[in-house]
Enzyme design. Structure first.
Site, PDB file in Angstrom:
ATOM      1  N   VAL A   1       0.893  -0.930  -0.028  1.00 12.90           N
ATOM      2  CA  VAL A   1      -0.140   0.115  -0.027  1.00 12.90           C
ATOM      3  C   VAL A   1       0.977   1.083  -0.028  1.00 12.90           C
ATOM      4  O   VAL A   1       1.708   1.248   0.784  1.00 12.90           O
ATOM      5  CB  VAL A   1      -0.646  -0.061   1.296  1.00 12.90           C
ATOM      6  CG1 VAL A   1      -1.716   1.263   1.295  1.00 12.90           C
ATOM      7  CG2 VAL A   1      -1.908  -1.244   1.334  1.00 12.90           C
TER       8      VAL A   1
ATOM      9  N   ALA B   1       4.186   4.006   2.982  1.00 15.70           N
ATOM     10  CA  ALA B   1       4.104   2.922   2.452  1.00 15.70           C
ATOM     11  C   ALA B   1       4.171   1.655   3.425  1.00 15.70           C
ATOM     12  O   ALA B   1       4.944   1.923   4.432  1.00 15.70           O
ATOM     13  CB  ALA B   1       4.908   2.531   1.109  1.00 15.70           C
ATOM     14  N   LYS B   2       3.583   0.578   2.825  1.00 18.22           N
ATOM     15  CA  LYS B   2       4.020  -0.753   3.954  1.00 18.22           C
ATOM     16  C   LYS B   2       3.644  -1.880   3.147  1.00 18.22           C
ATOM     17  O   LYS B   2       2.711  -1.814   2.053  1.00 18.22           O
ATOM     18  CB  LYS B   2       2.893  -0.739   5.365  1.00 18.22           C
ATOM     19  CG  LYS B   2       3.304  -1.484   6.243  1.00 18.22           C
ATOM     20  CD  LYS B   2       4.437  -0.704   6.958  1.00 18.22           C
ATOM     21  CE  LYS B   2       5.094  -1.576   8.071  1.00 18.22           C
ATOM     22  NZ  LYS B   2       6.128  -0.840   8.968  1.00 18.22           N
ATOM     23  N   GLY B   3       4.160  -3.081   3.261  1.00 13.42           N
ATOM     24  CA  GLY B   3       3.708  -4.266   2.516  1.00 13.42           C
ATOM     25  C   GLY B   3       3.663  -5.372   3.568  1.00 13.42           C
ATOM     26  O   GLY B   3       3.973  -5.313   4.743  1.00 13.42           O
TER      27      GLY B   3
END
Ligand code: NAD
Length: 434
Positions: free
Chosen positions: A78, A123-125
């Site tokens: 995201v 962001a992050k995943g």
């Protein structure tokens, strides 16, 4: 960008069953965002933009297990907001990963990068998996296939991952290699938290704990409390907790108690942190450490002290136990250790909370240095890294404290207000592309 027909308060949803939502990370983040947006009188158009992540990608990640079976995992990445620069945020491998969680953590990164004023967005995943049951080969195939699936988002100018829960520098090395193979040349700046031998930065491993120590030192100074002899209690004895405890002890503080998932240990005269670290290196966990008393984790959180550092998990200080906290300062080493309901109780008690988006921003700050160094191909020595980290952490602390004073709000609200103001300012300058 403004519609002027509505006020931001009309867009904010009324609090529903707050107890039910207390531990939902997205709700936790949004409730803080909403309060800060309202206090700032944020333009309703900008409010809507900042509430929506820019991009969300869900991918299937098929890999072959060692026994020959094919397994398909679900992965997410995201990008919450990239107005100030490339997305920045970790990748976690965990069974509890959800899109809601990744979304919340991505937004958190937007605010964290803005608080320390580094040119990144958020962001992050994550991949839903149980890495402890996977072999090294399976983890490598998972990492490479996930990287290939999200590769259109990645890049030094667009989205730069880092380690998070259950990912480490080994995983970052595989991501860098996979990305570089696709690009046909080595691109070190596509991830941070890499091994030092291949473009990682000296001081990155200790950076989050070092940052916690630095802002704790500032908070003690602000409250007129000496660091020498200050009683410190730390939950979590991993990367963040152990480095924070060790560095505060070196500054002269008395670390009364530390804990990990095996045990909480207590010595009113002060623990020897180097000795406890040696024990953990030899025995993996604190359990069995002989030169201290055993207490429960609940008792640890309620110890009378100057500084409590929750550095393990989210949601450990909630409406259920915030009333029993007897710390003067809480330095949030972990992400989201305090729920929004607990915030209100701590505020009434006069506890000075250094919020996560400021307290643990040392890690992303040195990640920023790593990205800068990779792009320049010239590396700094550790002293230089630590000096620059100190300048950024102290400046950010002062800016948040000034905002808190000016608006008569808590340090947490002030940190969100400062971050939102910085992101909003860039949106106003850039205008709305149509
Ligand atoms: P880590 O895995 O190195 O350490 C976590 C520690 O918490 C371990 O000692 C573990 O035993 C302990 N723990 C787990 N469950 C516990 C429980 N129920 N009670 C007490 N202790 C418990 O992780 P880390 O990198 O130190 O991260 C800790 C927190 O800091 C996380 O919230 C993480 O998101 C946050 N954080 C880390 C960094 C970083 O650079 N490592 C940066 C920003 C934020």
């Amino acid at each position: 960008m403004s519609t002027h027909s509505t006020h931001v308060s009309q867009l904010i949803r009324p609090e529903k069953d707050t107890f039910l939502h207390e531990e939902n990370p997205y709700e936790a983040m949004m409730s803080r965002f909403d309060v800060a947006a309202e206090k700032l009188g944020l333009d309703p158009g900008l409010y809507k933009i900042l509430r929506h992540p820019e991009k969300e990608l869900t991918v299937a990640v098929p890999i072959q297990r060692d026994n020959g079976d094919i397994e398909v995992y679900t992965g997410y990445r995201v990008l919450h907001n990239t107005s100030r620069g490339p997305g920045k945020g970790g990748i976690r491998f965990d069974l509890n990963v959800t899109l809601d969680e990744v979304r919340a953590l991505a937004a958190w990164m937007t605010w964290k990068c803005a608080v320390v004023n580094i040119p990144f967005g958020g962001a992050k995943g994550g991949v839903i998996c149980e890495p402890t049951t996977m072999s090294t080969g399976e983890l490598e195939r998972l990492t490479r296939r996930y990287t290939a699936a999200i590769i259109d988002l990645l890049g030094p100018d667009s989205d730069v991952p880092a380690p998070d829960v259950n990912t480490n520098e080994r995983v970052m090395a595989w991501i860098m290699d996979t990305y570089s193979m696709h690009k046909r040349h080595t691109v070190t700046a596509v991830v941070t938290g890499k091994p030092v031998e291949m473009g990682g930065s000296l001081g990155r491993r200790e950076a989050t704990g070092r940052g916690c120590m630095m802002v704790t030192r500032e908070a003690l100074r602000k409250l007129g409390l000496p660091i020498v002899g200050a009683r410190v209690v730390v939950q979590g004895f991993g990367n963040v907790g152990s480095v924070t405890a060790n560095l505060l002890a070196r500054e002269g503080a008395r670390v009364l108690a530390v804990s990990d998932k095996s045990a909480a240990i207590y010595n009113p005269a002060g623990l020897d942190i180097e000795d406890a670290l040696k024990w953990v290196r030899e025995h993996r966990y604190l359990d069995g450490y002989p030169r201290a008393e055993r207490i429960t984790n609940e008792e640890l959180l309620a110890l009378e002290c100057e500084v409590l550092v929750p550095a393990a998990l989210e949601n450990v200080i909630t409406s259920r136990n915030a009333g029993s906290v007897r710390a003067r300062i809480i330095c949030e080493g972990a992400n989201g250790p305090t729920t929004a309901n607990a915030d209100r109780i701590l505020e009434e008690k006069g506890v000075f909370v250094i919020p996560d988006i400021l307290a643990n921003a040392g890690g992303v700050t040195v990640s920023y240095f790593e990205w800068v160094l990779d792009r320049g191909g010239y590396f700094w020595d550790e002293e230089n890294v630590n000096d620059r980290l100190g300048k950024i952490m102290v400046r950010a602390f002062e800016e948040v404290a000034t905002m808190a004073q000016r608006h008569e709000v808590s340090m947490r609200q002030a940190a969100y207000m400062l971050a939102i103001e910085r992101v909003a300012a860039v949106h106003r300058l850039r205008g709305l592309y149509a």
